[in-house]
Design a protein around this motif. Sequence first.
Motif, PDB file in Angstrom:
ATOM      1  N   SER A 319       0.817  -1.254   0.014  1.00  0.00           N
ATOM      2  CA  SER A 319       0.095   0.150   0.032  1.00  0.00           C
ATOM      3  C   SER A 319       0.963   1.161  -0.138  1.00  0.00           C
ATOM      4  O   SER A 319       2.124   1.061   0.119  1.00  0.00           O
ATOM      5  CB  SER A 319      -0.948   0.110   1.279  1.00  0.00           C
ATOM      6  N   GLY A 320       0.274   2.255  -0.176  1.00  0.00           N
ATOM      7  CA  GLY A 320       0.953   3.461  -0.295  1.00  0.00           C
ATOM      8  C   GLY A 320       0.999   4.263   1.137  1.00  0.00           C
ATOM      9  O   GLY A 320       0.566   3.712   2.171  1.00  0.00           O
ATOM     10  N   LYS A 321       1.682   5.421   1.065  1.00  0.00           N
ATOM     11  CA  LYS A 321       1.831   6.418   2.168  1.00  0.00           C
ATOM     12  C   LYS A 321       0.707   7.142   2.116  1.00  0.00           C
ATOM     13  O   LYS A 321      -0.408   7.159   1.349  1.00  0.00           O
ATOM     14  CB  LYS A 321       3.170   7.057   2.328  1.00  0.00           C
ATOM     15  N   ASP A 322       0.735   8.079   3.077  1.00  0.00           N
ATOM     16  CA  ASP A 322      -0.318   9.224   2.984  1.00  0.00           C
ATOM     17  C   ASP A 322      -0.345   9.843   1.739  1.00  0.00           C
ATOM     18  O   ASP A 322       0.510  10.042   0.847  1.00  0.00           O
ATOM     19  CB  ASP A 322      -0.163  10.166   4.277  1.00  0.00           C
ATOM     20  N   GLY A 323      -1.688  10.120   1.292  1.00  0.00           N
ATOM     21  CA  GLY A 323      -1.827  10.808   0.126  1.00  0.00           C
ATOM     22  C   GLY A 323      -1.768   9.738  -1.071  1.00  0.00           C
ATOM     23  O   GLY A 323      -1.553  10.320  -2.198  1.00  0.00           O
ATOM     24  N   ASN A 324      -1.834   8.350  -0.845  1.00  0.00           N
ATOM     25  CA  ASN A 324      -1.728   7.471  -2.021  1.00  0.00           C
ATOM     26  C   ASN A 324      -0.382   7.731  -2.876  1.00  0.00           C
ATOM     27  O   ASN A 324      -0.498   7.499  -4.009  1.00  0.00           O
ATOM     28  CB  ASN A 324      -2.743   7.462  -2.968  1.00  0.00           C
ATOM     29  N   ILE A 325       0.741   8.181  -1.965  1.00  0.00           N
ATOM     30  CA  ILE A 325       2.092   7.966  -2.631  1.00  0.00           C
ATOM     31  C   ILE A 325       2.868   6.613  -2.184  1.00  0.00           C
ATOM     32  O   ILE A 325       2.853   6.272  -1.176  1.00  0.00           O
ATOM     33  CB  ILE A 325       2.958   9.343  -1.848  1.00  0.00           C
ATOM     34  N   PHE A 326       3.476   6.120  -3.095  1.00  0.00           N
ATOM     35  CA  PHE A 326       4.239   4.953  -2.966  1.00  0.00           C
ATOM     36  C   PHE A 326       5.614   4.984  -2.620  1.00  0.00           C
ATOM     37  O   PHE A 326       6.212   4.341  -1.723  1.00  0.00           O
ATOM     38  CB  PHE A 326       4.358   3.928  -4.276  1.00  0.00           C
TER      39      PHE A 326
END
Length: 357
Positions: A319-326
């Motif tokens: 999954s990504g980090k906050d803000g859908n950043i990988f």
Amino acid sequence: HSTSGSNEYAQAADFNQSSGGPGNNTRTEAVILTPSVANGQTVMSAAITSGKLEDLISRKVSWYNFISPQISFGFPLSVLEQLRDVSKGGDIILRAVSIVNPAGKGRPVWHITLAYALDGKETSILLTGSQNISVKLPYVLGTGEEEGRVFAIRTDLAGTTQWIEKSTYLRNKNSVVFGIQRGGIYGIGYKEFSQNINNMREHWARQDILFALSRELFDQTGEGSLNPDRELTREEFMKALESLFGVQLYEELKGQSSWLFDWNDKMTREEMAVFIDNSMKVTNSTYLQREVEAFKDLVSISKEAAQGVISMQKAGIISGKDGNIFDPKGKVTLAQGASTLRRLAEVCMDPYGVNGW
């Protein structure tokens, strides 16, 4: 006894199975098990006839389930294919009998039989390679117990106990899920260890790190080895994957990842995704995919890693980090690596249920 006919149902028919390639529709089917009681023991029994086995395989049913409130079983397609090969045209017999826990701690214990019946004789089955039948046991944590320390265990006829590394507590289902390759006596165990982990008492990944440490997936002796923010090397993560899958992966994978030039370097997040994706392919593991929102920094992912990242995101493993950043070039910490490995175990053992699909 298993129900059939109108009680057999299909669900979740709109997923893609990685081993079948993109665009191939796959299905999961389930049979409800009805328990019987004999001599004070709960008995579950079911059979997959040779004809039913051929039917499931020909239709490429990705996951075949036997479900009950007390114990459930899942058969991925790769296991169904192996069962067809070893059963020599016979019927597959699955039987589970409850046993009073000798430790008296309220944890379920079951004697599971896996065999094939041919010409009036039952012959035990031993699955090979990395293929497993998934077993799910309901279990509510006891007072003071932590989910990361919960294991499935197997006891053989000599009384030797095996801690099953590829087992995990499903927090959203209050159950333990694990893989088996043979019959035996199976139950739930709880592992204590002496390492001082007070530094992560309130850490978001505490239970994931406990999962990894209790299974000895990572080194626990070096200075700073228990720091949840320390960065993992590629070699460390590869050894953890080998331990979790129970097979040697290094030789298989090093040729597939020539762009990874030094195993002792710190591992990036995109490399972690590629390692897992390739490991799933090498071990012929079943996982299912659904459409997800693409990472916002997708263009930052290396060309060599893009497919692995996308596949593992769709499988619900990364999954990504906050803000859908990988953050593909970011280094993988102990906390992130442990969390991903636990998620990997969950997806391998319960690909539909763990993602709520």
